[in-house]
Design a protein around this motif. Structure first.
Motif, PDB file in Angstrom:
ATOM      1  N   UNK A  12       0.821  -1.203   0.000  1.00 41.29           N
ATOM      2  CA  UNK A  12       0.000   0.000   0.000  1.00 41.29           C
ATOM      3  C   UNK A  12       0.860   1.260   0.000  1.00 41.29           C
ATOM      4  N   UNK A  13       1.958   1.228   0.764  1.00 47.30           N
ATOM      5  CA  UNK A  13       2.856   2.383   0.809  1.00 47.30           C
ATOM      6  C   UNK A  13       3.497   2.615  -0.554  1.00 47.30           C
ATOM      7  N   UNK A  14       3.902   1.539  -1.214  1.00 51.35           N
ATOM      8  CA  UNK A  14       4.516   1.664  -2.537  1.00 51.35           C
ATOM      9  C   UNK A  14       3.506   2.161  -3.566  1.00 51.35           C
ATOM     10  N   UNK A  15       2.270   1.665  -3.486  1.00 52.38           N
ATOM     11  CA  UNK A  15       1.237   2.087  -4.433  1.00 52.38           C
ATOM     12  C   UNK A  15       0.959   3.580  -4.297  1.00 52.38           C
ATOM     13  N   UNK A  16       0.919   4.081  -3.066  1.00 56.30           N
ATOM     14  CA  UNK A  16       0.697   5.509  -2.847  1.00 56.30           C
ATOM     15  C   UNK A  16       1.840   6.319  -3.444  1.00 56.30           C
ATOM     16  N   UNK A  17       3.053   5.869  -3.225  1.00 58.68           N
ATOM     17  CA  UNK A  17       4.215   6.581  -3.750  1.00 58.68           C
ATOM     18  C   UNK A  17       4.198   6.612  -5.273  1.00 58.68           C
ATOM     19  N   UNK A  18       3.869   5.500  -5.904  1.00 58.79           N
ATOM     20  CA  UNK A  18       3.829   5.450  -7.367  1.00 58.79           C
ATOM     21  C   UNK A  18       2.711   6.331  -7.918  1.00 58.79           C
ATOM     22  N   UNK A  19       1.599   6.427  -7.183  1.00 61.38           N
ATOM     23  CA  UNK A  19       0.486   7.257  -7.645  1.00 61.38           C
ATOM     24  C   UNK A  19       0.868   8.730  -7.690  1.00 61.38           C
ATOM     25  N   UNK A  20       1.880   9.112  -6.922  1.00 62.44           N
ATOM     26  CA  UNK A  20       2.338  10.502  -6.899  1.00 62.44           C
ATOM     27  C   UNK A  20       3.603  10.698  -7.747  1.00 62.44           C
ATOM     28  N   UNK A  21       3.956   9.646  -8.507  1.00 67.31           N
ATOM     29  CA  UNK A  21       5.118   9.709  -9.399  1.00 67.31           C
ATOM     30  C   UNK A  21       6.393  10.116  -8.671  1.00 67.31           C
ATOM     31  N   UNK A  22       6.601   9.543  -7.498  1.00 64.11           N
ATOM     32  CA  UNK A  22       7.799   9.847  -6.722  1.00 64.11           C
ATOM     33  C   UNK A  22       9.005   9.086  -7.276  1.00 64.11           C
ATOM     34  N   UNK A  23      10.217   9.580  -6.997  1.00 64.46           N
ATOM     35  CA  UNK A  23      11.418   8.889  -7.464  1.00 64.46           C
ATOM     36  C   UNK A  23      11.482   7.455  -6.939  1.00 64.46           C
ATOM     37  N   UNK A  24      12.169   6.605  -7.674  1.00 64.63           N
ATOM     38  CA  UNK A  24      12.229   5.181  -7.317  1.00 64.63           C
ATOM     39  C   UNK A  24      12.809   4.969  -5.923  1.00 64.63           C
TER      40      UNK A  24
END
Length: 435
Positions: A12-24
């Motif tokens: 869930x934490x990774x999905x949220x980060x990807x939804x905001x187009x954060x750096x890898x």
């Protein structure tokens, strides 16, 4: 209406980060924090069990609407801005930063003021080198949750030898009880720089009774050699908000930090403010006030850890307790082996205005070095009747006499707020809380 998140993990934490187009690197970092959050236990502050607190309402991502000028800010936010808004300003609304102002002159000098989310992209190395390196994501469950979900936030970088004349202001505001509201303030003050930073955390949750908003925030300050950072914060949120604030400062040689904190929140409060004096000749001065009303539960901890030789810390906490409020006030001075000539002093004072209120002051000294100075003072008591009688003999009513004494008790902190407008606002908040 969406349901606030109460549990999550790595995915869930990774999905949220990807939804905001954060750096890898940040996505991976949040993944690790999400996994830790599912495993770690809540912190265990002295004499203040947290098991009955609502600490699992993490909210959902609710970004505010970005604006280009202060005139376009929502009225509730604009009404909280002090009149003296010269210099720099940054505003977070619910889950995102919606406005930033920094003068061209400061930009030319290399000063950076932006949301922490943007800084993770545009100033990647500075953020990676400092973000949650002092307040670590594996300290406890609340730290891991913050690491996984922090949003918006503030990043301030002050270059070497730059002296910023006017305070940098940050307004962190929420009006949606279902929003994730977890700002992180990261300040890096380079060698021999000077800056004052003023943070205001506020909410307006009209018509959202019965819902709990978790304000899980953090501050990290890194003061390089000879730098001077003055950090003032005023928290005044609705009773339906749980205020969690962990603050850390790391000081290099001859650096100085000043904490000026008004914990005037209306709901349950957990704060932990610590200075780590790593450098020789570093100094820390912490002044904290709080007013407890109703059935509030507050845990207020102030700490200083001395590593540097000839380092000095001074901590003063003053609390006023009304009705059935409870405050546990902890002061912890730790002088490590090798920190010769260090000097650590602390004072905790609690003023009781009700027989049902409770205030505990717990000074703690942990000394692992011989050639040092350390001291503490703590008191819990009622308004001095002789002082009330003296003022009444001069024609002042009893109620007004008590009000004057209480304001005088808190003034050593209030008077240090580096913005006249915010000082006046603080006085108004005190008037409301003290009734």
């Amino acid at each position: 209406m969406s349901t606030p998140t109460t549990s999550f993990g790595r995915e869930a934490a990774a999905a949220l980060s990807r939804s905001k187009n954060e750096p890898a690197w940040l996505t991976e970092w949040r993944e690790e924090a999400g996994e830790l959050a599912s495993k770690l236990e809540l912190p265990k502050p002295e004499k203040m069990p947290l098991t009955r607190w609502t600490l699992d309402q993490y909210g959902t991502n609710r970004p505010g609407t970005a604006v280009a000028q202060t005139a376009d800010l929502p009225a509730a936010i604009a009404g909280l801005l002090p009149e003296d808004t010269q210099g720099a300003l940054i505003v977070q609304h619910n889950s995102s930063v919606i406005y930033t102002r920094l003068s061209d002159d400061l930009k030319k000098q290399g000063v950076v003021l932006t949301s922490l989310e943007e800084a993770a992209r545009s100033h990647e190395q500075l953020v990676k080198d400092h973000l949650m390196t002092e307040y670590k994501k594996d300290e406890h469950k609340l730290a891991a949750v913050h690491a996984a979900l922090w949003n918006g936030g503030v990043f301030l970088y002050v270059p070497r030898n730059v002296d910023i004349e006017f305070p940098i202001q940050a307004l962190l505001f929420a009006d949606d009880a279902e929003a994730t509201f977890m700002p992180h303030v990261l300040i890096v003050a380079d060698t021999n720089s000077r800056v004052a930073f003023v943070e205001q955390a506020a909410t307006l949750l009209d018509g959202q009774d019965g819902q709990t908003l978790l304000h899980n925030s953090a501050v990290e300050i890194f003061a390089k050699a000879g730098a001077h950072v003055r950090y003032a914060a005023v928290h005044h949120m609705d009773a339906g908000v749980v205020d969690v604030a962990y603050r850390r400062a790391v000081l290099a040689n001859d650096a100085r930090v000043e904490w000026i904190i008004g914990d005037l929140h209306n709901g349950n409060t957990l704060t932990d403010t610590k200075s780590v004096l790593k450098g020789n000749g570093s100094t820390s001065d912490s002044k904290i006030i709080s007013v407890g009303t109703g059935s509030q539960r507050m845990s207020l901890t102030t700490g200083a850890v001395h590593f540097g030789k000839s380092s000095e810390s001074d901590m003063v906490t003053r609390a006023v307790m009304k009705e059935e409020a409870t405050a546990i006030i902890n002061g912890v001075t730790k002088i490590e082996h090798g920190a010769t000539k260090a000097n650590g002093q602390q004072t905790e004072k609690v003023l009781m205005l009700s027989p049902k209120a409770r205030g505990d002051a717990n000074p703690i000294l942990l000394i692992d070095e011989d050639d040092v100075k350390a001291g503490h003072a703590a008191s819990v008591g009622q308004v001095n009747p002789e002082m009330v009688y003296y003022l009444m003999s001069r024609g002042v009513s009893r109620k007004e006499a008590e009000r004057l004494i209480i304001h005088g008790f808190l003034d050593p902190v209030v008077s240090e707020i580096p913005l006249a407008g915010l000082r006046e606002q603080l006085h108004r908040i005190l008037e409301r809380k003290l009734g």
